[in-house]
Design a protein around this motif. Structure first.
Motif, PDB file in Angstrom:
ATOM      1  N   LEU A  45       2.729   1.535  -3.500  1.00  0.00           N
ATOM      2  CA  LEU A  45       1.848   1.912  -4.608  1.00  0.00           C
ATOM      3  C   LEU A  45       1.253   3.301  -4.408  1.00  0.00           C
ATOM      4  CD1 LEU A  45       0.165  -1.539  -5.187  1.00  0.00           C
ATOM      5  CD2 LEU A  45       1.763  -0.375  -6.712  1.00  0.00           C
ATOM      6  N   ASN A  46       0.980   3.652  -3.174  1.00  0.00           N
ATOM      7  CA  ASN A  46       0.587   5.007  -2.796  1.00  0.00           C
ATOM      8  C   ASN A  46      -0.486   5.602  -3.707  1.00  0.00           C
ATOM      9  OD1 ASN A  46       0.637   7.327  -1.236  1.00  0.00           O
ATOM     10  ND2 ASN A  46       2.263   8.266  -2.453  1.00  0.00           N
ATOM     11  N   ARG A  47      -1.596   4.873  -3.829  1.00  0.00           N
ATOM     12  CA  ARG A  47      -2.720   5.409  -4.604  1.00  0.00           C
ATOM     13  C   ARG A  47      -4.029   4.862  -4.036  1.00  0.00           C
ATOM     14  NH1 ARG A  47      -0.760   1.473  -8.562  1.00  0.00           N
ATOM     15  NH2 ARG A  47      -2.391  -0.044  -8.947  1.00  0.00           N
ATOM     16  N   PRO A  48      -5.083   5.630  -4.170  1.00  0.00           N
ATOM     17  CA  PRO A  48      -6.378   5.167  -3.655  1.00  0.00           C
ATOM     18  C   PRO A  48      -6.977   4.086  -4.557  1.00  0.00           C
ATOM     19  CG  PRO A  48      -6.619   7.278  -4.759  1.00  0.00           C
ATOM     20  CD  PRO A  48      -5.149   6.963  -4.757  1.00  0.00           C
ATOM     21  N   GLY A  49      -7.928   3.371  -4.014  1.00  0.00           N
ATOM     22  CA  GLY A  49      -8.690   2.416  -4.813  1.00  0.00           C
ATOM     23  C   GLY A  49      -7.998   1.088  -5.069  1.00  0.00           C
ATOM     24  N   LEU A  50      -7.016   0.726  -4.253  1.00  0.00           N
ATOM     25  CA  LEU A  50      -6.337  -0.554  -4.456  1.00  0.00           C
ATOM     26  C   LEU A  50      -7.290  -1.712  -4.188  1.00  0.00           C
ATOM     27  CD1 LEU A  50      -2.870   0.085  -2.770  1.00  0.00           C
ATOM     28  CD2 LEU A  50      -3.379  -0.050  -5.214  1.00  0.00           C
ATOM     29  N   ARG A  51      -7.093  -2.785  -4.948  1.00  0.00           N
ATOM     30  CA  ARG A  51      -7.907  -3.992  -4.795  1.00  0.00           C
ATOM     31  C   ARG A  51      -6.993  -5.185  -4.539  1.00  0.00           C
ATOM     32  NH1 ARG A  51     -12.354  -3.423  -9.637  1.00  0.00           N
ATOM     33  NH2 ARG A  51     -13.263  -1.500  -8.849  1.00  0.00           N
ATOM     34  N   LEU A  52      -7.434  -6.030  -3.619  1.00  0.00           N
ATOM     35  CA  LEU A  52      -6.708  -7.257  -3.307  1.00  0.00           C
ATOM     36  C   LEU A  52      -7.652  -8.428  -3.461  1.00  0.00           C
ATOM     37  CD1 LEU A  52      -4.232  -8.203  -0.633  1.00  0.00           C
ATOM     38  CD2 LEU A  52      -6.458  -9.346  -0.513  1.00  0.00           C
ATOM     39  N   VAL A  53      -7.132  -9.515  -4.006  1.00  0.00           N
ATOM     40  CA  VAL A  53      -7.864 -10.774  -3.999  1.00  0.00           C
ATOM     41  C   VAL A  53      -6.961 -11.801  -3.316  1.00  0.00           C
ATOM     42  CG1 VAL A  53      -7.124 -11.574  -6.299  1.00  0.00           C
ATOM     43  CG2 VAL A  53      -9.247 -12.407  -5.338  1.00  0.00           C
ATOM     44  N   GLU A  54      -7.570 -12.550  -2.395  1.00  0.00           N
ATOM     45  CA  GLU A  54      -6.870 -13.632  -1.716  1.00  0.00           C
ATOM     46  C   GLU A  54      -7.346 -14.941  -2.332  1.00  0.00           C
ATOM     47  OE1 GLU A  54      -6.062 -15.533   2.709  1.00  0.00           O
ATOM     48  OE2 GLU A  54      -7.663 -14.056   2.486  1.00  0.00           O
ATOM     49  N   LEU A  55      -6.428 -15.698  -2.898  1.00  0.00           N
ATOM     50  CA  LEU A  55      -6.762 -16.971  -3.533  1.00  0.00           C
ATOM     51  C   LEU A  55      -6.610 -18.090  -2.509  1.00  0.00           C
ATOM     52  CD1 LEU A  55      -4.931 -16.400  -6.919  1.00  0.00           C
ATOM     53  CD2 LEU A  55      -7.353 -16.075  -6.399  1.00  0.00           C
ATOM     54  N   GLY A  56      -7.650 -18.877  -2.341  1.00  0.00           N
ATOM     55  CA  GLY A  56      -7.647 -19.899  -1.300  1.00  0.00           C
ATOM     56  C   GLY A  56      -7.746 -19.222   0.054  1.00  0.00           C
ATOM     57  N   VAL A 110      -8.173  -1.366   1.737  1.00  0.00           N
ATOM     58  CA  VAL A 110      -8.110  -1.963   0.406  1.00  0.00           C
ATOM     59  C   VAL A 110      -9.429  -2.673   0.116  1.00  0.00           C
ATOM     60  CG1 VAL A 110      -6.914  -3.692  -1.013  1.00  0.00           C
ATOM     61  CG2 VAL A 110      -5.612  -2.268   0.587  1.00  0.00           C
ATOM     62  N   GLU A 111      -9.960  -2.487  -1.087  1.00  0.00           N
ATOM     63  CA  GLU A 111     -11.155  -3.229  -1.496  1.00  0.00           C
ATOM     64  C   GLU A 111     -10.734  -4.683  -1.665  1.00  0.00           C
ATOM     65  OE1 GLU A 111     -14.083  -3.632  -5.316  1.00  0.00           O
ATOM     66  OE2 GLU A 111     -13.360  -1.609  -4.841  1.00  0.00           O
ATOM     67  N   SER A 112     -11.324  -5.568  -0.879  1.00  0.00           N
ATOM     68  CA  SER A 112     -10.819  -6.942  -0.803  1.00  0.00           C
ATOM     69  C   SER A 112     -11.879  -7.974  -1.127  1.00  0.00           C
ATOM     70  CB  SER A 112     -10.301  -7.221   0.610  1.00  0.00           C
ATOM     71  OG  SER A 112      -9.275  -6.336   0.941  1.00  0.00           O
ATOM     72  N   ILE A 115       0.851  -1.199   0.000  1.00  0.00           N
ATOM     73  CA  ILE A 115       0.000   0.000   0.000  1.00  0.00           C
ATOM     74  C   ILE A 115       0.881   1.241   0.000  1.00  0.00           C
ATOM     75  CG2 ILE A 115      -1.637   1.343   1.378  1.00  0.00           C
ATOM     76  CD1 ILE A 115      -2.789  -1.397   2.324  1.00  0.00           C
ATOM     77  N   GLN A 116       1.917   1.235   0.824  1.00  0.00           N
ATOM     78  CA  GLN A 116       2.814   2.382   0.899  1.00  0.00           C
ATOM     79  C   GLN A 116       3.585   2.569  -0.400  1.00  0.00           C
ATOM     80  OE1 GLN A 116       4.976   1.263   4.443  1.00  0.00           O
ATOM     81  NE2 GLN A 116       3.547   2.332   5.792  1.00  0.00           N
TER      82      GLN A 116
END
Length: 183
Positions: free
Chosen positions: A69-80, A95-97, A66-67
């Motif tokens: 990339l330093n931008r709003p609207g980051l998205r994370l997907v956790e696989l498994g 983070v939108e997760s 996050i630090q």
């Protein structure tokens, strides 16, 4: 990386162990996850096996990204995603997760954790094996949602069984967006 996968730029991120203290909200979330798991264990005779991440290391790795990339609207997907702890930690960090999990019962636990922690993390009951071939017309609605979450993610977190590591990395490389970071 094979020639067929070089068209997508996936950035593998080495995770460096950091043992700095984590915020109370993170330890509370981890404790809540353990309470939910223990209650489920007491209520059911059959539970699936999990390979749990080190949630503290995951917190620091996501925070670092996050630090950087330093931008709003980051998205994370956790696989498994198992019980959804890592995806929910990312949500705590703004983070939108979402989490992808083959076991519907674990998606239920993950949603229960998100609700208990007042988070809007989404959990999708599907398998990344459903994405083979990439033909969305032949996929279930859940598989299409999961694939869409992966394709939109800036950060991809996976902690698979050791025998699945290479396969999961190839799935991520095949479907991620340009510049996605794989933790």
């Amino acid at each position: 990386m094979s020639d067929s996968l070089t068209s997508r730029s996936l950035i593998p991120v080495p995770v460096i162990a950091c043992w700095d203290p984590v915020p109370a909200a993170v330890t509370d979330l981890i404790d809540q996850a353990q309470r939910i798991w223990d209650q489920r264990s007491a209520d059911e005779s059959r539970l699936v096996s999990l390979v749990n991440s080190n949630y503290y290391i995951a917190f620091h790795a996501i925070k670092q990204q996050i630090q950087e990339l330093n931008r709003p609207g980051l998205r994370l997907v956790e696989l498994g995603s198992g019980c959804g702890v890592v995806a929910n930690i990312a949500a705590l960090l703004g983070v939108e997760s979402s989490g992808i999990e083959i076991e519907p019962g674990l998606c239920e636990l993950s949603n229960q954790l998100a609700t208990a922690c007042k988070l809007s993390t989404k959990f999708i009951p599907c398998s990344y094996r459903d994405w083979e071939g990439g033909q969305t017309s032949k996929m279930s609605v859940a598989a299409r949602k999961g694939l869409s979450a992966l394709r939109e993610a800036d950060l991809i977190y996976g902690y698979p069984w050791p025998s699945e590591q290479t396969y999961l990395a190839s799935v991520v490389k095949q479907h991620c967006k340009h510049g996605a970071r794989y933790l």
